[in-house]
Every structure is written in C-alpha cells, then in structure tokens.
Design an enzyme around this catalytic site. Structure first.
Site, PDB file in Angstrom:
ATOM      1  N   CYS A 141      15.152  57.938  15.435  1.00 36.04           N
ATOM      2  CA  CYS A 141      16.313  57.270  14.840  1.00 36.04           C
ATOM      3  C   CYS A 141      16.383  57.443  13.323  1.00 36.04           C
ATOM      4  O   CYS A 141      17.409  57.123  12.714  1.00 36.04           O
ATOM      5  CB  CYS A 141      16.305  55.789  15.193  1.00 36.04           C
ATOM      6  SG  CYS A 141      16.402  55.477  16.970  1.00 36.04           S
ATOM      7  N   CYS A 152      22.806  44.296  20.181  1.00 32.56           N
ATOM      8  CA  CYS A 152      22.149  45.590  20.401  1.00 32.56           C
ATOM      9  C   CYS A 152      23.083  46.722  19.993  1.00 32.56           C
ATOM     10  O   CYS A 152      24.275  46.683  20.289  1.00 32.56           O
ATOM     11  CB  CYS A 152      21.793  45.758  21.875  1.00 32.56           C
ATOM     12  SG  CYS A 152      20.729  44.471  22.561  1.00 32.56           S
TER      13      CYS A 152
END
Length: 392
Positions: free
Chosen positions: A80, A209
């Site tokens: 990420c 999320c």
C-alpha cells in the site's frame, strides 16, 4: 539539493469492475501532471511507476501513453506504500543530482472485494506478521481489517478508547469527501450511520474501511535550477523532508500496533521532522493512511500529534478537522476517497500540493503553509513526506 513538486494530476477514483484500463488511467493522470507543470514529457529524465496488481513492465506500458523517449522507467511495488515509494525514488534521483526532472506515477486496476494473495504456491510476505498477530488475537477474515481491528481493540483495552471515537473518524472523512470531485464516495453520513453500518471485524464497520478502487495519480518533481529556468517558482512546492522506514525488531514486540506498522511510522515521522527542522505543531494539513479508522487514530500518535494513548481525545476535541489544530484527510482519505494501492501516496501528494497552492476549492485549509503525508504498506514500509508551499 532541493526538490520541488511542480505538477500533479490524478483521476477520479472509481469502483473496480469497469472497462477502464490502466494505460488510460495513467495517461489521464500523467497528462494532467505535465500540463500542470507546463512541460512536455520529453523534459522528464527518469520515471518511477508504482502498481501492485499487474505484470512486469506494466509501468512502461503506462508511461508510453505519455511518450517513448528511452528514459529509464523503474517499476515499483511496495504494497500500500507503493505510490509514495515511487515518489521517494523520484525525489532521491533529483536530490542526488541524477535528474533535473523526474516523474512519479502510480495506478491500480483492482478486483472487487477484499484483497487476495496473488500467489498461493509460495510463502506470503505477511505470513510472519499474521502468525505473530494470531498469537495475540483470534484470527478472523478478511485479513487486513482483522489486523487493524486487532490494533484498535488493543488500544481500547490499554487506553479506554471507544467504539464511538473510531466511528467519528469515519464520520469525519466521509464528510470531508463531499467536497472532493476525485473521491470514489461523496456521501455524508451521520455518526449513527457509521456505527450501524455492516460489521466487518469488531470494532470496524463497512463505513470505517477503505474500499478497493481503480485510479491513477502522478507528480512531476524537479530541481531548483529546473524550477528557476522554467519560471515555476510560484507553483512549486518543496519537499522539505522525506523518509522511508521498513520493519524494525520492535515490529514483533508483542503488540498489534507494532505488527500494523506504528513503530515504522513513528521512526519515519521523527526522521522527517529532524530533516525539515519542524515539529508536528508546525504542520497545518495532513493526508495520512486511514486504510481503517483504527489506523488513523494510531497514526495521530505515531506522527506526534498527541501522546500515545491520547488519540481518542484529539477526535473528541475536533482537533483533526476544519476549525481544529490540524485538518487530517481533507480529501476524504482512503476511507472515502478510495484506495487504489499503487496510486494512493501520489493522490496524497496531489491533494497537499493543491492545499499549499491555495487552490483546493471547498476543501481548502485556510492559510495552509506546511503539509505532511503518511503512507504505509504492511510487510512493510512507511513513507512520510513533509512539504512547504512556495509562499511559506
């Protein structure tokens, strides 16, 4: 040697599953960045291109949409933190005098649903992290929210942080995204909506999320001499500090916080503050890695916005939104803007460049002069970057 961001561009982040392919995404983001800088692609001397899901040399295929000039193109994959890693490498090329102008570009074309392993016939890079965490907290699926939810529950047990405080972060970031035309979601919710959304892993609900996303972002970096030669002083944003930190021995110190990267983030932030000669009190606006609301709160503490254990107080005091001490994730963050892995860190760079130029429209943080970005990938790498506007 000084390094400046002279041009940025990004696409709107969108739900995966469409016909939009990565060369078109990269062309849009890269073209916008070049136009913003007012230069042609043939001025770029090196390119660093980030993506997690794609075959080798997809970076070349993406950049060839901008031009084919024979310059070095380096493919970057760092989970990420991929986009910020591309930015980090491009900045090092300029700072080291290897290039006067470099491109950092990131993109992702993802599958819908939770992240999945790319290969099942070899050890997963996160296996050690997962095994250590499973000794501390009962394993659950999906893996990524389980890891960050465990860190949130740990924080609750140690410091009295509440479910509502985590939910308030989701509320804040969705509210911020209403004013971001690049965001995947632009819907505002009540706090009760956040709490009542579909449970994922306790204490996280769906609206806390980050989603899977398709999209691209890019930045053009240049040396001081290049900026002066092209008359870009009024729009150039200086990178005044930058650090990448990978896992430390303390990652496996018996805490969930360590496993999800808090120690990496803490060390990276300290290095950046030392390089830039600033502290968190000097920062006005922050884009940080809120893959889950629990991680945003943990990152407040890692970046030194408050002492360890006091992140919940910042939330309750409104210290991280408009009218507070800092505005954190004015873009809506990963939770609402979206999270195409290979583009996220460069989307943060774009947002902060606009903020420091004073052109972020309804998202503008009044008087923003110093900005900070934080991008983390498990397995692992944390990249923190400090920026100063041209007029600061």
């Amino acid at each position: 040697m000084k390094v400046y961001v002279i041009g940025v561009g990004m696409t709107k982040f969108e739900k995966p599953g469409g016909d939009w392919d990565y060369p078109a995404m990269a062309k849009e983001a890269g073209t916008k960045a070049l136009q913003d800088a007012g230069i042609d692609y043939d001025r770029v001397q090196e390119a660093y291109v980030g993506y997690c899901y794609g075959d080798s040399t997809s970076g070349q295929r993406a950049v060839y949409e901008l031009g084919m000039t024979g310059v070095p193109i380096v493919n970057v994959n760092n989970n990420c933190a991929t986009a910020s890693t591309a930015l980090y490498l491009a900045a090092r090329a300029v700072r080291g005098g290897l290039a006067n102008c470099a491109l950092a570009l990131g993109f992702e074309k993802m599958k819908s649903g939770s992240l999945e392993a790319g290969y099942t016939d070899r050890e997963q890079p996160l296996l050690k992290h997962i095994e250590h965490l499973a000794r501390l907290h009962e394993f659950a699926m999906p893996v990524a929210p389980w890891m960050f939810a465990a860190a949130g529950r740990e924080h609750m047990a140690k410091y009295g942080t509440t479910v509502e405080q985590f939910a308030k972060i989701g509320y804040k970031n969705h509210k911020h995204s209403v004013n971001n035309p690049y965001a995947q979601f632009q819907d505002e919710y009540t706090l009760q909506d956040i709490l009542d959304a579909k449970p994922i892993v306790d204490p996280l609900t769906r609206l806390q999320c980050s989603p899977t996303s398709d999209g691209s972002a890019a930045a053009i970096l240049a040396s001081e001499s290049f900026v002066e030669r092209h008359g870009l002083q009024d729009q150039a944003v200086e990178i005044i500090g930058q650090a990448m930190v990978t896992d430390l021995d303390s990652t496996f110190d018996g805490t969930a916080a360590g496993i999800v990267g808090v120690h990496m983030s803490t060390v990276a932030a300290r290095q950046v503050y030392d390089q830039a000669g600033i502290g968190p009190e000097d920062v006005d606006v922050i884009e940080l890695h809120d893959c889950f609301s629990t991680n945003e709160l943990l990152t407040y503490e890692a970046l030194g916005l408050c002492a360890t254990g006091e992140g919940g107080k910042l939330v309750d005091n409104g210290a991280t939104t408009y009218g507070g001490r800092w505005v954190v994730n004015p873009s809506g963050g990963l939770i609402s803007k979206g999270h195409p892995l290979g583009a996220t860190g460069l989307a943060q760079c774009a947002e902060l460049t606009w903020q420091l130029r004073g052109i972020a429209d309804a998202r503008q943080v009044p008087g923003a002069k110093v900005a900070l970005s934080h991008n983390i990938g498990l397995g692992g790498a944390a990249v923190v970057t400090a920026y100063r506007g041209a007029t600061a």
